[in-house]
Design a protein around this motif. Structure first.
Motif: not given
Length: 158
Positions: A138-158
């Motif tokens: 919602d709104g603009l994507l922040t750097d903090g949210e980007t890092v959080t989402r990248v970490l969540e994603f990689t924990r699942r797929v790597i």
């Protein structure tokens, strides 16, 4: 803090790289993706941010040397600000294959006025593979949210 067992590679994007490094993620930035990825000693998550996204997607379409792909506010599909060179690369991506089973995450802000989501969605729909995830903030994507989402994603797929 435990260092992840993967390497984030970005064609360019120092701001995102800085945020990832601050979170303890090993990062390599370089336009020669083949060399940077070839030198990696661990699985690579290729991250394409903004105008670097077409380069990242095209690499993923033509190489099998990455473990996952992350697209952050990517310039794909249609975008009024594209140079001739960038527009040509976007056309190559659009006419290339989809991403198949490559784990891919698309992050975007719903209110992004620089890269409107509607134009990007058209490009995303052309490359979407079977292991594709998206998160529209919602709104603009922040750097903090980007890092959080990248970490969540990689924990699942790597």
């Amino acid at each position: 803090m435990q260092v992840p067992g993967w390497l984030a590679v970005l064609p360019h994007g120092e701001r995102i790289a800085l945020s990832l490094r601050a979170a303890g993620i090993p990062v390599a930035v370089g336009e020669d993706l083949a060399a940077v990825i070839g030198a990696a000693d661990r699985p690579v998550v290729l991250i394409g941010h903004f105008t670097a996204a077409p380069t990242a997607v095209r690499h993923a379409q033509t190489h099998s040397d990455i473990a996952a792909l992350v697209l952050v506010s990517p310039v794909l599909g249609t975008w009024d600000g594209a140079s001739d060179e960038l527009a040509g690369l976007m056309d190559e991506v659009a006419s290339g294959p989809d991403l198949g089973a490559l784990p891919t995450l698309w992050l975007h802000g719903s209110d992004d006025e620089i890269v409107p989501i509607a134009g990007t969605r058209a490009g995303i729909d052309r490359i979407r593979g079977s292991a594709f995830e998206e998160h529209v903030a919602d709104g603009l994507l922040t750097d903090g949210e980007t890092v959080t989402r990248v970490l969540e994603f990689t924990r699942r797929v790597i």
